[in-house]
Design a protein around this motif. Structure first.
Motif, PDB file in Angstrom:
ATOM      1  N   ASN A   1      53.708 117.726  29.219  1.00  0.00           N
ATOM      2  CA  ASN A   1      53.524 116.984  27.975  1.00  0.00           C
ATOM      3  C   ASN A   1      52.140 116.358  27.872  1.00  0.00           C
ATOM      4  O   ASN A   1      51.591 116.238  26.774  1.00  0.00           O
ATOM      5  CB  ASN A   1      54.586 115.887  27.851  1.00  0.00           C
ATOM      6  CG  ASN A   1      55.977 116.459  27.659  1.00  0.00           C
ATOM      7  OD1 ASN A   1      56.143 117.504  27.019  1.00  0.00           O
ATOM      8  ND2 ASN A   1      56.981 115.803  28.219  1.00  0.00           N
ATOM      9  N   ASN A   2      51.594 115.932  29.021  1.00  0.00           N
ATOM     10  CA  ASN A   2      50.281 115.295  29.002  1.00  0.00           C
ATOM     11  C   ASN A   2      49.642 115.404  30.384  1.00  0.00           C
ATOM     12  O   ASN A   2      50.271 115.863  31.339  1.00  0.00           O
ATOM     13  CB  ASN A   2      50.398 113.822  28.572  1.00  0.00           C
ATOM     14  CG  ASN A   2      51.440 113.070  29.387  1.00  0.00           C
ATOM     15  OD1 ASN A   2      51.358 113.010  30.614  1.00  0.00           O
ATOM     16  ND2 ASN A   2      52.460 112.533  28.696  1.00  0.00           N
TER      17      ASN A   2
ATOM     18  N   MET B   1      54.245 117.636  22.669  1.00  0.00           N
ATOM     19  CA  MET B   1      53.345 118.788  22.591  1.00  0.00           C
ATOM     20  C   MET B   1      52.149 118.552  23.516  1.00  0.00           C
ATOM     21  O   MET B   1      51.599 117.452  23.569  1.00  0.00           O
ATOM     22  CB  MET B   1      52.869 118.976  21.141  1.00  0.00           C
ATOM     23  CG  MET B   1      51.955 120.199  20.964  1.00  0.00           C
ATOM     24  SD  MET B   1      51.540 120.450  19.215  1.00  0.00           S
ATOM     25  CE  MET B   1      50.478 121.877  19.379  1.00  0.00           C
ATOM     26  N   ALA B   2      51.768 119.585  24.238  1.00  0.00           N
ATOM     27  CA  ALA B   2      50.677 119.441  25.194  1.00  0.00           C
ATOM     28  C   ALA B   2      49.369 119.203  24.475  1.00  0.00           C
ATOM     29  O   ALA B   2      49.101 119.766  23.414  1.00  0.00           O
ATOM     30  CB  ALA B   2      50.579 120.683  26.078  1.00  0.00           C
TER      31      ALA B   2
ATOM     32  N   HIS C   1      53.523 123.767  30.011  1.00  0.00           N
ATOM     33  CA  HIS C   1      54.823 123.225  30.375  1.00  0.00           C
ATOM     34  C   HIS C   1      54.765 121.738  30.728  1.00  0.00           C
ATOM     35  O   HIS C   1      55.732 121.191  31.247  1.00  0.00           O
ATOM     36  CB  HIS C   1      55.433 124.015  31.543  1.00  0.00           C
ATOM     37  CG  HIS C   1      54.489 124.259  32.688  1.00  0.00           C
ATOM     38  ND1 HIS C   1      53.478 125.172  32.626  1.00  0.00           N
ATOM     39  CD2 HIS C   1      54.408 123.683  33.912  1.00  0.00           C
ATOM     40  CE1 HIS C   1      52.808 125.182  33.773  1.00  0.00           C
ATOM     41  NE2 HIS C   1      53.355 124.271  34.571  1.00  0.00           N
TER      42      HIS C   1
ATOM     43  N   GLN D   1      51.376 113.506  33.336  1.00  0.00           N
ATOM     44  CA  GLN D   1      52.545 114.188  33.884  1.00  0.00           C
ATOM     45  C   GLN D   1      52.121 115.359  34.771  1.00  0.00           C
ATOM     46  O   GLN D   1      52.700 115.598  35.830  1.00  0.00           O
ATOM     47  CB  GLN D   1      53.440 114.690  32.748  1.00  0.00           C
ATOM     48  CG  GLN D   1      54.728 115.355  33.236  1.00  0.00           C
ATOM     49  CD  GLN D   1      55.469 116.073  32.133  1.00  0.00           C
ATOM     50  OE1 GLN D   1      54.875 116.819  31.349  1.00  0.00           O
ATOM     51  NE2 GLN D   1      56.778 115.848  32.063  1.00  0.00           N
TER      52      GLN D   1
END
Length: 268
Positions: free
Chosen positions: A19-20, A1-2, A17, A23
């Motif tokens: 994750n972190n 989850m972001a 879109h 990324q």
């Protein structure tokens, strides 16, 4: 989850879109490098074509380069190298959250890039005034045939203008012109075709880069870069700007150092 690291009411730092943030940063960098690879292929083709024609017509390319203005090109090289330094300082300011410094260095980069374009416009205008623009316009000149008999020969106006420019430079530049036939002088237009095409493409990329820098300056004024994680957008913009500078580092010796120049040729 972001993970949303932005303050309340602000646009999330991490897009939905990803994750972190790590990324997202990696993706942004990869996207810019992928774009720059296509730019390398684009400019690489032009440089290969230039190299091939320079091998075929070395005398013509030497004469064309000698007719250019090395002083303006040298100043522009200094301006672009300086702009690479200022945009690097802009990344540092964004990373450390120094928002006043970020705006200052973005403005400095924009000013240096704009001055580069002004000098380039002055150089183009000088080339136009000297008639160093390829054309099919013809004129008649007095010359001699193979037997030494005086004749009138139809040559391009460009060839006449080139002869005049090189003779004005005197010394070795004049000697280059004296050793050339009218047909060889006309073929110097090939060099100038590459000169205007390659520098014109570079100018176009400079204008795009300046537009993006102005946009980032506006965002900085609006506080977009207050979350320090957004320094990445300054960083990838700097990659584009460094690439444009690198292209000029190739163009400078290829176009301006292929001929013969002296201190007397340094003028505006």
């Amino acid at each position: 989850m972001a993970t949303d690291l932005a303050s309340p009411g602000r646009q999330p730092i991490v897009a939905h879109h990803f994750n972190n943030i790590r990324q997202q940063h990696a993706s942004v960098r990869f996207g810019m490098w992928l774009f720059l690879v296509t730019e390398v292929l684009f400019f690489g083709g032009v440089l290969c074509a230039y190299t091939a024609y320079r091998i075929w017509y070395p005398k013509e390319f030497e004469a064309g380069s000698t007719a250019l203005n090395p002083l303006i090109a040298t100043i522009n090289t200094f301006l672009l190298l300086s702009s690479s330094f200022t945009i690097t300082l802009a990344i540092r300011s964004a990373y450390k959250g120094e928002h006043a410094g970020l705006r200052l260095w973005l403005v400095a980069t924009i000013v240096l890039g704009t001055v580069f374009l002004c000098f380039k416009a002055r150089e183009y205008y000088g080339d136009y005034e000297e008639g160093l623009v390829p054309s099919q316009q013809k004129t008649l000149v007095d010359t001699v045939d193979e037997s030494g008999k005086p004749i009138l020969k139809e040559v391009s106006v460009f060839a006449v203008n080139l002869k005049h420019v090189l003779e004005e430079k005197e010394g070795k530049a004049k000697a280059i012109s004296d050793k050339m036939t009218w047909n060889e002088r006309e073929r110097v237009q090939i060099f100038f075709m590459f000169y205007y095409s390659m520098t014109g493409l570079h100018v176009l990329h400079m204008i795009v880069g300046l537009g993006l820098l102005v946009w980032q300056l506006i965002l900085a004024q609006m506080g977009f870069f207050r979350p320090t994680e957004r320094y990445i957008y300054i960083e990838v913009m700097s990659l584009y700007w460094h690439f444009v500078d690198l292209v000029w580092i190739f163009l400078f010796p290829l176009l301006y150092m292929a001929g013969i120049h002296s201190v007397e040729h340094l003028h505006f």
